[in-house]
Scaffold this active site. Sequence first.
Site, mmCIF file in Angstrom:
data_model
loop_
_atom_site.group_PDB
_atom_site.id
_atom_site.type_symbol
_atom_site.label_atom_id
_atom_site.label_comp_id
_atom_site.label_asym_id
_atom_site.label_seq_id
_atom_site.Cartn_x
_atom_site.Cartn_y
_atom_site.Cartn_z
ATOM 1 N N HIS A 140 0.827 -1.218 0.000
ATOM 2 C CA HIS A 140 0.000 0.000 0.000
ATOM 3 C C HIS A 140 0.862 1.269 0.000
ATOM 4 O O HIS A 140 0.429 2.318 0.478
ATOM 5 C CB HIS A 140 -0.938 0.062 1.206
ATOM 6 C CG HIS A 140 -1.688 -1.203 1.466
ATOM 7 N ND1 HIS A 140 -2.941 -1.453 0.966
ATOM 8 C CD2 HIS A 140 -1.314 -2.312 2.154
ATOM 9 C CE1 HIS A 140 -3.338 -2.657 1.356
ATOM 10 N NE2 HIS A 140 -2.359 -3.207 2.069
ATOM 11 N N SER A 261 15.641 22.228 -14.454
ATOM 12 C CA SER A 261 14.472 23.064 -14.687
ATOM 13 C C SER A 261 14.958 24.406 -15.192
ATOM 14 O O SER A 261 16.056 24.853 -14.867
ATOM 15 C CB SER A 261 13.715 23.232 -13.378
ATOM 16 O OG SER A 261 12.990 24.432 -13.395
ATOM 17 N N LYS A 267 16.723 21.447 -9.423
ATOM 18 C CA LYS A 267 15.935 20.300 -9.885
ATOM 19 C C LYS A 267 16.724 19.306 -10.722
ATOM 20 O O LYS A 267 17.572 19.666 -11.519
ATOM 21 C CB LYS A 267 14.743 20.778 -10.734
ATOM 22 C CG LYS A 267 13.716 21.566 -9.960
ATOM 23 C CD LYS A 267 12.808 20.706 -9.086
ATOM 24 C CE LYS A 267 11.892 19.792 -9.858
ATOM 25 N NZ LYS A 267 10.687 20.447 -10.337
#
Length: 442
Positions: A140, A261, A267
């Site tokens: 999960h 980015s 990033k």
Amino acid sequence: MQRINASIGFDRKLWREDIQGSRAHAAMLASQGIISSSDEAEIARGLTLIETEIAEGRFEFKTELEDIHMNVEARLAELIGPAAGRLHTARSRNDQVATDFKLWVRNALGRLDSDIKALQAALIDQAEKHASTIMPGFTHLQLAQPITFGHHLLAYVEMLGRDRSRVTDAHRRAEDCPLGAAALAGSPYPIDRRSTASALGFSRPSANSIDAVSDRDFALDYLATAAILTVHLSRLAEELVLWSSDQFAFVRLSDGFTTGSSIMPQKRNPDAAELVRAKTGRVIGDLNALLIALKGLPLAYSKDMQEDKEPVFDTEDTLALALAAMTCMVADMKVNADSMRRAADRGYVTATDLADWLVRTLGLPFREAHHVSGSLVKRAEARGVQLYDLSLDEFRAVHTKIDERVLAVLTVEASVASRTSEGGTSPDRVREAVSAAKARFL
Ligand code: ARG
């Protein structure tokens, strides 16, 4: 009409198979005495010239000639004259296109198998390096039990192994050669279908001439195999996206497979993994497109079937790229073992190990052990510590018979080392599984 009717824009990809099929057909016609051996020699000479022209980019493909079959035949007539007109004896474009395309798909299956194998090799290699690297195992997407990273990677090796077995199955089901079915009813000439089938590498001629020209199951098998494979790739891609995020920081993808980015200098976007994840939609779309094109088609050939090629070609290009990108990403990724271990050593991941210890050492029924372990987790939680930080007195407060041996089972290392059942995550089992996977797949 020309624009909607022509397939040369895409079926030129079949040129090698078309020439191969024509060669085999002409040789058979000559040995059966249907055409003269001098005509056959001329046809063979002309086909070789065309092969060179196409290979060298000198061949002029013409839309008005509709498809690869007519382009090759028309050029043959220009090159060798009237003998070219004898090539199409006892043949129709219907059995010709089915044969060419089937040959192409059979070759594509071979390429697919080796691309999948390369990804398996990269995964097995990393699994070997990380047979004892501890990571959190999830159910999960919640922390469940500690596992080894090598074990996790080998799960993908198994998935890809099933994909390769589907490739093998698809190949095995594509052993019937359609050539000689002619338009749909067979041929009045004394053709030898066994010789053309074997010259082209098929096991046998197809048993029913109507089925031979109507069947595109080989293309569906290819696309269905591809669709399941891309679902597998998307799951691995998704894990790479998660693992390479700052929140997980389990792996660092190489610079070659990430982008920066334009405004956020920090990033490192996992673009290649995201694209592999997304391409799944496209490949499933290709399968759908062909299933829908074939649905409800009456026997035998209908022009609808010309729509069989582009989805297959698109899938081959897409998969070749996706598999290559995946293989490089897996091979180049740097594993952050510390952060994986840290992530595994939280959330009371050894609570099950504690319960198992209570069963095995103190003889508690599993249900009671589960309850005791749960109470100890609550205590640890209340104090904001891990299970192994509790004192022996605290353990005994919950169950008097617990002794110091319990401490040995509460670490993540002890937990993974104990999972020695067949197919389990213990480092020893993973090392065994790595050698077995090498023998089975590489
Ligand atoms: N271009 C056609 C295709 O790809 C070849 C077969 C055409 N046969 C016919 N009877 N029009 O399906």
